[in-house]
Design a protein around this motif. Structure first.
Motif, PDB file in Angstrom:
ATOM      1  N   ARG A  33     -25.070  41.812  93.657  1.00 20.05           N
ATOM      2  CA  ARG A  33     -26.375  42.164  94.231  1.00 20.05           C
ATOM      3  C   ARG A  33     -26.258  42.623  95.686  1.00 20.05           C
ATOM      4  NH1 ARG A  33     -28.358  37.705  93.294  1.00 20.05           N
ATOM      5  NH2 ARG A  33     -28.262  36.727  95.350  1.00 20.05           N
ATOM      6  N   GLN A  34     -25.356  41.991  96.437  1.00 17.61           N
ATOM      7  CA  GLN A  34     -25.302  42.279  97.866  1.00 17.61           C
ATOM      8  C   GLN A  34     -24.220  43.290  98.258  1.00 17.61           C
ATOM      9  OE1 GLN A  34     -25.651  38.884 100.488  1.00 17.61           O
ATOM     10  NE2 GLN A  34     -26.751  37.694  98.958  1.00 17.61           N
ATOM     11  N   TRP A  35     -23.132  43.347  97.511  1.00 22.11           N
ATOM     12  CA  TRP A  35     -22.073  44.292  97.845  1.00 22.11           C
ATOM     13  C   TRP A  35     -22.252  45.651  97.174  1.00 22.11           C
ATOM     14  CZ3 TRP A  35     -17.247  40.638  97.153  1.00 22.11           C
ATOM     15  CH2 TRP A  35     -17.143  39.806  98.284  1.00 22.11           C
ATOM     16  N   GLY A  36     -22.799  45.647  95.954  1.00 16.60           N
ATOM     17  CA  GLY A  36     -22.941  46.906  95.218  1.00 16.60           C
ATOM     18  C   GLY A  36     -23.662  47.989  96.000  1.00 16.60           C
ATOM     19  N   PRO A  37     -24.803  47.690  96.634  1.00 21.77           N
ATOM     20  CA  PRO A  37     -25.511  48.736  97.382  1.00 21.77           C
ATOM     21  C   PRO A  37     -24.699  49.351  98.507  1.00 21.77           C
ATOM     22  CG  PRO A  37     -26.961  46.872  96.956  1.00 21.77           C
ATOM     23  CD  PRO A  37     -25.585  46.445  96.542  1.00 21.77           C
ATOM     24  N   ALA A  44     -18.712  32.310 116.644  1.00 23.90           N
ATOM     25  CA  ALA A  44     -17.988  33.174 117.572  1.00 23.90           C
ATOM     26  C   ALA A  44     -17.681  34.525 116.936  1.00 23.90           C
ATOM     27  CB  ALA A  44     -16.702  32.490 118.026  1.00 23.90           C
ATOM     28  N   ARG A  45     -17.299  34.507 115.681  1.00 24.01           N
ATOM     29  CA  ARG A  45     -17.017  35.762 114.970  1.00 24.01           C
ATOM     30  C   ARG A  45     -18.301  36.551 114.737  1.00 24.01           C
ATOM     31  NH1 ARG A  45     -14.826  33.681 109.842  1.00 24.01           N
ATOM     32  NH2 ARG A  45     -14.490  35.868 109.258  1.00 24.01           N
ATOM     33  N   ARG A  46     -19.399  35.875 114.429  1.00 23.71           N
ATOM     34  CA  ARG A  46     -20.674  36.578 114.265  1.00 23.71           C
ATOM     35  C   ARG A  46     -21.088  37.239 115.584  1.00 23.71           C
ATOM     36  NH1 ARG A  46     -23.361  33.012 111.999  1.00 23.71           N
ATOM     37  NH2 ARG A  46     -23.583  33.873 109.891  1.00 23.71           N
ATOM     38  N   ASP A  70     -18.212  34.814 100.011  1.00 20.91           N
ATOM     39  CA  ASP A  70     -17.407  33.773  99.354  1.00 20.91           C
ATOM     40  C   ASP A  70     -17.389  32.489 100.181  1.00 20.91           C
ATOM     41  OD1 ASP A  70     -16.950  35.932  97.752  1.00 20.91           O
ATOM     42  OD2 ASP A  70     -14.769  35.775  97.770  1.00 20.91           O
ATOM     43  N   GLU A  71     -17.151  32.628 101.496  1.00 15.79           N
ATOM     44  CA  GLU A  71     -17.116  31.451 102.365  1.00 15.79           C
ATOM     45  C   GLU A  71     -18.464  30.741 102.376  1.00 15.79           C
ATOM     46  OE1 GLU A  71     -15.551  32.184 106.353  1.00 15.79           O
ATOM     47  OE2 GLU A  71     -14.645  34.023 105.585  1.00 15.79           O
ATOM     48  N   LEU A  72     -19.534  31.528 102.462  1.00 15.62           N
ATOM     49  CA  LEU A  72     -20.865  30.938 102.504  1.00 15.62           C
ATOM     50  C   LEU A  72     -21.160  30.169 101.219  1.00 15.62           C
ATOM     51  CD1 LEU A  72     -23.557  30.575 103.952  1.00 15.62           C
ATOM     52  CD2 LEU A  72     -24.293  32.772 103.004  1.00 15.62           C
ATOM     53  N   ASP A 128     -22.346  38.564 107.772  1.00 15.20           N
ATOM     54  CA  ASP A 128     -22.766  37.656 106.702  1.00 15.20           C
ATOM     55  C   ASP A 128     -22.350  38.186 105.331  1.00 15.20           C
ATOM     56  OD1 ASP A 128     -23.867  35.925 108.546  1.00 15.20           O
ATOM     57  OD2 ASP A 128     -25.876  36.759 108.379  1.00 15.20           O
ATOM     58  N   LEU A 129     -22.450  39.494 105.141  1.00 16.86           N
ATOM     59  CA  LEU A 129     -22.012  40.082 103.878  1.00 16.86           C
ATOM     60  C   LEU A 129     -20.508  39.924 103.678  1.00 16.86           C
ATOM     61  CD1 LEU A 129     -24.120  43.373 103.858  1.00 16.86           C
ATOM     62  CD2 LEU A 129     -24.243  41.551 102.147  1.00 16.86           C
TER      63      LEU A 129
END
Length: 250
Positions: free
Chosen positions: A130-134, A234-236, A214-216, A209-210
Motif C-alpha cells: 500500500r505504501q511503497w507501490g505508489p 536523529a536520522r529523521r 519494516d522497523e516500524l 518513515d516509508l
C-alpha cells in the motif's frame, strides 16, 4: 572531509584541541564577486576544509547554512551543522568524483528497499504494498525508472535501463543537489524515495518513515528502547534537513 569548517584563525578568541570558540558576532549572506551567495561571518566568508570560500548557488541555500552558524553557542558544534557539511562536500569533493557518486546512487536502485517485499506476515506485506507501490509507480511515471518488486530477500537484478536513467539523472544535477541526493540515498536505502524528495514529490520526514516500514512494524510488535528511539529521531532530522536543502536549492 572533516566535519569542522576551517575558521579564520586570527580572529579566534580561544581554542582547545577539541573545541573552537565562536569567533564571530553576526552570520549572514551576501552576493559573491564570482557568482553565487557567500555565507558571511561579520562580513567575511568562512572557508571549507579545503580552504575554498563557503559560497552556494543562491541566497536561500546560503541562508540555510548561515542560520547554522548564527545558532552556534560559545563553542562551534559541527554536529549541529549538517547544511554546512553538505555545502563543504559539494564545494570540495563532488566536482572531482561525479561519475563515481552517480554510480553509487544508481547502485541503490538495483537493490532499492521499496522493491523488497516481505512474504509474511500478512499485515506487513499489505502495508508495504500500500505504501511503497505508489512510489515505484511514481518513479516509473515521472522519472522513467521502472523497478520490479520481489518477495523475500533474494536479490533480483533490475533493468539496466532503469539503473542507467537513475545515473543519468544524478549526473544532470549540479554539485550541490548531487551532494544532497548522494546523502539521501544511503540514509533512506532507496533511490526511489531519495529521488522523490529531491524532486519535491515527497517530504523528507515522510520519506524516512516509508524507508523504515519494516522497523516500524517490529517496533509495534515488540516496542522500542530509548536509545534506539534517539537514533531514529536523529536520522529523521537528517532526512528533514535534506528536504530543506533541496527546497532551498530550487
Amino acid at each position: 572531509m572533516t566535519d569542522q569548517p576551517a575558521p579564520h584563525r586570527p580572529r579566534f578568541v580561544e581554542q582547545s584541541p577539541d573545541r573552537i570558540s565562536r569567533f564571530w558576532t553576526e552570520a549572514g549572506v551576501g552576493p559573491h564577486a564570482d557568482g553565487g551567495w557567500a555565507v558571511l561571518l561579520d562580513g567575511r566568508a568562512p572557508k571549507t576544509p579545503a580552504k575554498a570560500p563557503l559560497v552556494l548557488p543562491n541566497q536561500a541555500a546560503a541562508q540555510l547554512v548561515a542560520d547554522e552558524w548564527a545558532a552556534q553557542g560559545q563553542f562551534l558544534d559541527p554536529s549541529t551543522m549538517p547544511a554546512t557539511r553538505l555545502a563543504s562536500t559539494a564545494i570540495d569533493r563532488i566536482g572531482q568524483a561525479r561519475e563515481a557518486v552517480a554510480d553509487e546512487i544508481a547502485a541503490y536502485a538495483g537493490s532499492d528497499v521499496v522493491c523488497y517485499l516481505a512474504d509474511h506476515p500478512t499485515p506487513l506485506v499489505e502495508r508495504q504494498a500500500r505504501q511503497w507501490g505508489p512510489w515505484r509507480d511514481w518513479a516509473a511515471r515521472e522519472m522513467g525508472v521502472a523497478l520490479e518488486p520481489v518477495e523475500g530477500i533474494v536479490h533480483r537484478p533490475q533493468s539496466p535501463d532503469a539503473i542507467a536513467k537513475v545515473k543519468a539523472h544524478a549526473l544532470s544535477l549540479d554539485d550541490f543537489r548531487l551532494t544532497g541526493l548522494a546523502t539521501a540515498v544511503p540514509l533512506l536505502g532507496s533511490a526511489v524515495l531519495a529521488l522523490a524528495v529531491e524532486q519535491g514529490a515527497l517530504d523528507g520526514g515522510a520519506a524516512f518513515d516509508l524507508s523504515r516500514i519494516d522497523e516500524l512494524f517490529q517496533e509495534e510488535q515488540w516496542g522500542v528502547d530509548a536509545e534506539a528511539a534517539e537514533r531514529t529521531e536523529a536520522r529523521r532530522a537528517e532526512a528533514q534537513l535534506l528536504d530543506r536543502w533541496f527546497r532551498a536549492l530550487d
